[in-house]
Design a protein around this motif. Structure first.
Motif, PDB file in Angstrom:
ATOM      1  N   PRO A  20     -12.071 -28.483  27.811  1.00 60.34           N
ATOM      2  CA  PRO A  20     -10.743 -28.567  28.438  1.00 60.34           C
ATOM      3  C   PRO A  20     -10.827 -29.066  29.880  1.00 60.34           C
ATOM      4  CG  PRO A  20     -11.017 -26.468  27.315  1.00 60.34           C
ATOM      5  CD  PRO A  20     -12.353 -27.136  27.290  1.00 60.34           C
ATOM      6  N   GLY A  21      -9.926 -29.975  30.220  1.00 57.03           N
ATOM      7  CA  GLY A  21      -9.831 -30.459  31.592  1.00 57.03           C
ATOM      8  C   GLY A  21     -10.880 -31.472  32.005  1.00 57.03           C
ATOM      9  N   GLN A  22     -11.695 -31.962  31.060  1.00 51.12           N
ATOM     10  CA  GLN A  22     -12.765 -32.908  31.380  1.00 51.12           C
ATOM     11  C   GLN A  22     -12.382 -34.331  30.970  1.00 51.12           C
ATOM     12  OE1 GLN A  22     -14.581 -30.441  33.308  1.00 51.12           O
ATOM     13  NE2 GLN A  22     -16.271 -31.776  32.690  1.00 51.12           N
ATOM     14  N   SER A  81     -14.859 -32.116  36.756  1.00 45.81           N
ATOM     15  CA  SER A  81     -14.082 -32.635  35.617  1.00 45.81           C
ATOM     16  C   SER A  81     -14.713 -33.791  34.847  1.00 45.81           C
ATOM     17  CB  SER A  81     -12.649 -33.029  36.019  1.00 45.81           C
ATOM     18  OG  SER A  81     -11.942 -31.892  36.465  1.00 45.81           O
ATOM     19  N   TYR A 159     -21.471 -25.490  33.348  1.00 43.00           N
ATOM     20  CA  TYR A 159     -21.124 -26.508  34.336  1.00 43.00           C
ATOM     21  C   TYR A 159     -22.358 -26.860  35.161  1.00 43.00           C
ATOM     22  CZ  TYR A 159     -16.034 -26.132  33.599  1.00 43.00           C
ATOM     23  OH  TYR A 159     -14.764 -26.160  33.090  1.00 43.00           O
ATOM     24  N   PRO A 192     -18.059 -24.348  30.394  1.00 43.63           N
ATOM     25  CA  PRO A 192     -17.022 -25.389  30.383  1.00 43.63           C
ATOM     26  C   PRO A 192     -16.019 -25.253  29.247  1.00 43.63           C
ATOM     27  CG  PRO A 192     -19.153 -26.302  29.755  1.00 43.63           C
ATOM     28  CD  PRO A 192     -19.404 -24.908  30.237  1.00 43.63           C
ATOM     29  N   GLU A 195     -13.461 -23.083  30.366  1.00 44.43           N
ATOM     30  CA  GLU A 195     -12.940 -23.587  31.651  1.00 44.43           C
ATOM     31  C   GLU A 195     -13.129 -22.554  32.764  1.00 44.43           C
ATOM     32  OE1 GLU A 195      -9.430 -26.745  32.880  1.00 44.43           O
ATOM     33  OE2 GLU A 195      -9.162 -25.472  31.097  1.00 44.43           O
ATOM     34  N   ARG A 197     -14.137 -22.341  35.830  1.00 47.97           N
ATOM     35  CA  ARG A 197     -14.444 -23.082  37.046  1.00 47.97           C
ATOM     36  C   ARG A 197     -14.513 -22.168  38.277  1.00 47.97           C
ATOM     37  NH1 ARG A 197     -13.561 -28.547  35.567  1.00 47.97           N
ATOM     38  NH2 ARG A 197     -12.232 -28.700  33.723  1.00 47.97           N
ATOM     39  N   ASP A 201     -11.182 -17.163  36.496  1.00 55.32           N
ATOM     40  CA  ASP A 201     -10.850 -17.972  35.316  1.00 55.32           C
ATOM     41  C   ASP A 201     -11.328 -17.294  34.033  1.00 55.32           C
ATOM     42  OD1 ASP A 201      -9.688 -19.855  36.886  1.00 55.32           O
ATOM     43  OD2 ASP A 201     -11.359 -21.277  36.786  1.00 55.32           O
TER      44      ASP A 201
END
Length: 201
Positions: A20-22, A81, A159, A192, A195, A197, A201
Protein backbone atom coordinates in the motif's frame (compact mmCIF):
# COMPACT_ATOMS: atom_id res chain seq x y z
CA UNK A 1 -2.77 19.54 -7.26
CA UNK A 2 -6.48 19.73 -6.49
CA UNK A 3 -8.60 17.16 -8.27
CA UNK A 4 -12.29 17.81 -8.85
CA UNK A 5 -14.40 14.78 -8.03
CA UNK A 6 -15.62 13.20 -11.25
CA UNK A 7 -12.65 14.36 -13.35
CA UNK A 8 -9.90 12.04 -12.16
CA UNK A 9 -9.18 10.49 -15.55
CA UNK A 10 -8.64 6.82 -16.22
CA UNK A 11 -8.44 4.80 -12.98
CA UNK A 12 -5.06 3.25 -12.23
CA UNK A 13 -4.77 -0.53 -12.20
CA UNK A 14 -3.10 -1.47 -8.94
CA UNK A 15 -0.11 -3.80 -9.09
CA UNK A 16 -0.82 -6.54 -6.54
CA UNK A 17 2.94 -6.87 -5.91
CA UNK A 18 3.09 -3.29 -4.61
CA UNK A 19 2.53 -2.74 -0.88
CA UNK A 20 0.00 0.00 0.00
CA UNK A 21 1.13 3.51 -0.85
CA UNK A 22 4.13 2.41 -2.96
CA UNK A 23 5.06 3.04 -6.60
CA UNK A 24 7.29 1.05 -8.94
CA UNK A 25 10.64 2.85 -9.34
CA UNK A 26 11.47 0.81 -12.43
CA UNK A 27 15.16 1.01 -13.31
CA UNK A 28 15.77 3.87 -10.87
CA UNK A 29 17.29 3.30 -7.44
CA UNK A 30 16.88 6.53 -5.46
CA UNK A 31 19.78 7.36 -3.14
CA UNK A 32 18.56 8.39 0.31
CA UNK A 33 20.81 8.60 3.37
CA UNK A 34 20.70 10.14 6.82
CA UNK A 35 24.41 10.99 6.54
CA UNK A 36 27.31 11.57 4.16
CA UNK A 37 28.50 8.56 2.17
CA UNK A 38 31.76 7.39 3.76
CA UNK A 39 34.97 6.50 1.97
CA UNK A 40 35.24 2.95 3.25
CA UNK A 41 37.31 0.31 1.46
CA UNK A 42 36.85 -3.46 1.80
CA UNK A 43 40.19 -3.59 3.62
CA UNK A 44 38.83 -1.14 6.21
CA UNK A 45 35.44 -2.82 6.57
CA UNK A 46 34.64 -5.17 9.44
CA UNK A 47 31.59 -6.68 11.09
CA UNK A 48 31.07 -7.47 14.77
CA UNK A 49 28.22 -9.19 16.61
CA UNK A 50 28.09 -8.97 20.39
CA UNK A 51 25.70 -8.40 23.28
CA UNK A 52 23.58 -11.34 24.42
CA UNK A 53 25.56 -14.02 22.57
CA UNK A 54 27.67 -16.96 23.68
CA UNK A 55 30.72 -16.03 21.60
CA UNK A 56 31.03 -12.35 20.60
CA UNK A 57 33.26 -12.01 17.57
CA UNK A 58 34.18 -9.99 14.53
CA UNK A 59 34.96 -10.67 10.88
CA UNK A 60 37.22 -8.95 8.42
CA UNK A 61 36.27 -8.63 4.75
CA UNK A 62 38.26 -11.76 3.93
CA UNK A 63 36.83 -13.75 6.84
CA UNK A 64 33.26 -12.83 5.94
CA UNK A 65 33.86 -13.95 2.36
CA UNK A 66 34.98 -17.37 3.59
CA UNK A 67 31.42 -18.12 4.76
CA UNK A 68 28.96 -19.85 2.41
CA UNK A 69 27.60 -17.41 -0.16
CA UNK A 70 23.90 -16.67 -0.46
CA UNK A 71 21.76 -14.68 -2.88
CA UNK A 72 18.54 -12.72 -2.42
CA UNK A 73 16.34 -12.30 -5.49
CA UNK A 74 13.12 -10.37 -5.00
CA UNK A 75 11.81 -6.91 -4.17
CA UNK A 76 12.73 -4.01 -1.89
CA UNK A 77 10.54 -1.23 -0.51
CA UNK A 78 11.48 2.21 0.82
CA UNK A 79 9.44 4.15 3.37
CA UNK A 80 9.57 7.14 0.99
CA UNK A 81 7.14 5.17 -1.22
CA UNK A 82 9.30 3.63 -3.95
CA UNK A 83 9.57 -0.10 -4.55
CA UNK A 84 12.03 -1.91 -6.79
CA UNK A 85 11.24 -5.31 -8.29
CA UNK A 86 13.48 -8.17 -9.35
CA UNK A 87 16.64 -7.07 -7.54
CA UNK A 88 19.53 -9.46 -6.92
CA UNK A 89 21.90 -9.10 -3.98
CA UNK A 90 24.82 -11.37 -3.19
CA UNK A 91 26.54 -11.89 0.14
CA UNK A 92 26.09 -14.17 3.16
CA UNK A 93 22.92 -15.03 5.05
CA UNK A 94 22.91 -13.38 8.47
CA UNK A 95 22.01 -16.83 9.84
CA UNK A 96 25.59 -17.94 9.13
CA UNK A 97 27.01 -15.18 11.33
CA UNK A 98 24.45 -15.67 14.10
CA UNK A 99 25.07 -19.42 14.13
CA UNK A 100 28.69 -18.71 15.03
CA UNK A 101 27.94 -16.31 17.91
CA UNK A 102 24.90 -18.22 19.26
CA UNK A 103 22.41 -15.66 20.66
CA UNK A 104 21.09 -16.32 24.17
CA UNK A 105 17.58 -17.71 24.51
CA UNK A 106 16.61 -14.42 26.17
CA UNK A 107 17.58 -12.41 23.06
CA UNK A 108 14.64 -10.74 21.31
CA UNK A 109 16.04 -7.73 19.40
CA UNK A 110 19.12 -6.32 17.75
CA UNK A 111 20.52 -2.88 17.10
CA UNK A 112 22.29 -2.73 13.74
CA UNK A 113 24.93 -0.01 13.51
CA UNK A 114 26.94 1.39 10.64
CA UNK A 115 30.54 2.50 10.29
CA UNK A 116 29.09 6.03 10.16
CA UNK A 117 27.28 5.71 13.51
CA UNK A 118 23.78 5.21 12.07
CA UNK A 119 21.62 2.77 14.04
CA UNK A 120 18.35 0.94 13.50
CA UNK A 121 16.50 -1.56 15.70
CA UNK A 122 14.95 -4.85 14.62
CA UNK A 123 13.23 -7.83 16.21
CA UNK A 124 15.62 -10.78 16.11
CA UNK A 125 12.89 -12.82 14.41
CA UNK A 126 13.20 -10.51 11.38
CA UNK A 127 16.92 -11.27 11.10
CA UNK A 128 16.77 -15.07 11.22
CA UNK A 129 15.26 -17.91 9.20
CA UNK A 130 16.72 -16.80 5.86
CA UNK A 131 15.19 -13.32 6.05
CA UNK A 132 18.33 -11.15 6.26
CA UNK A 133 21.77 -10.90 4.65
CA UNK A 134 25.09 -9.11 4.79
CA UNK A 135 25.21 -8.05 1.14
CA UNK A 136 28.20 -6.80 -0.86
CA UNK A 137 27.05 -7.40 -4.43
CA UNK A 138 24.19 -6.00 -6.47
CA UNK A 139 23.30 -7.50 -9.84
CA UNK A 140 26.58 -9.40 -9.89
CA UNK A 141 28.78 -6.36 -9.23
CA UNK A 142 30.31 -4.87 -6.06
CA UNK A 143 27.73 -2.86 -4.13
CA UNK A 144 28.21 0.86 -4.84
CA UNK A 145 29.14 3.09 -1.91
CA UNK A 146 26.02 5.26 -2.26
CA UNK A 147 23.91 2.13 -1.83
CA UNK A 148 25.80 0.92 1.23
CA UNK A 149 28.98 -0.66 -0.12
CA UNK A 150 31.31 -2.23 0.67
CA UNK A 151 28.58 -4.11 2.58
CA UNK A 152 25.13 -3.42 3.95
CA UNK A 153 22.54 -5.19 6.02
CA UNK A 154 19.69 -6.43 3.83
CA UNK A 155 16.27 -7.07 5.39
CA UNK A 156 14.09 -6.92 2.27
CA UNK A 157 10.72 -7.77 3.86
CA UNK A 158 10.85 -4.54 5.91
CA UNK A 159 11.09 -0.91 4.79
CA UNK A 160 14.59 -0.21 3.59
CA UNK A 161 15.70 2.07 6.44
CA UNK A 162 16.05 -1.18 8.41
CA UNK A 163 18.68 -2.39 5.91
CA UNK A 164 21.53 -0.35 7.38
CA UNK A 165 24.12 0.83 4.88
CA UNK A 166 27.86 0.43 5.61
CA UNK A 167 27.01 -2.17 8.23
CA UNK A 168 29.54 -2.46 11.06
CA UNK A 169 27.77 -4.73 13.50
CA UNK A 170 24.83 -5.98 15.52
CA UNK A 171 24.30 -5.69 19.24
CA UNK A 172 21.96 -8.44 20.43
CA UNK A 173 19.53 -7.42 23.20
CA UNK A 174 16.60 -8.69 25.28
CA UNK A 175 14.55 -5.54 24.58
CA UNK A 176 13.84 -3.03 21.83
CA UNK A 177 16.27 -0.11 21.71
CA UNK A 178 15.14 2.46 19.11
CA UNK A 179 17.67 3.49 16.48
CA UNK A 180 18.05 6.77 14.59
CA UNK A 181 14.80 6.85 12.63
CA UNK A 182 12.81 5.06 15.32
CA UNK A 183 13.79 7.84 17.73
CA UNK A 184 12.61 10.35 15.15
CA UNK A 185 9.09 9.03 14.76
CA UNK A 186 9.41 6.04 12.48
CA UNK A 187 7.70 2.73 13.25
CA UNK A 188 9.44 0.20 15.49
CA UNK A 189 9.12 -2.60 12.91
CA UNK A 190 8.41 -1.16 9.46
CA UNK A 191 6.35 -3.81 7.64
CA UNK A 192 5.50 -2.34 4.20
CA UNK A 193 2.45 -4.59 3.74
CA UNK A 194 0.93 -3.14 6.89
CA UNK A 195 2.16 0.38 5.93
CA UNK A 196 4.04 0.73 9.21
CA UNK A 197 5.81 3.95 8.28
CA UNK A 198 5.47 6.02 11.42
CA UNK A 199 5.00 5.44 15.13
CA UNK A 200 1.35 4.58 15.72
CA UNK A 201 0.71 3.18 12.21
Amino acid sequence: MNVTRGFTGRPRVRNAALPPGQYDAGDDWPVLSAEVTPELTPAEWSLRIDGLVEEPRGWSWEEAHELPGSVYEGDIHCVTSWSKFGVRFGGVSLDAFLHMVRPHVSATHAVAYSHTGYTTSLPLADLTGGRAWIAWEYDGRPLAAEHGGPARLLVPHLYFWKSAKWIAGLRILDHDEPGFWEQNGYHARGNPWEEQRYRGD
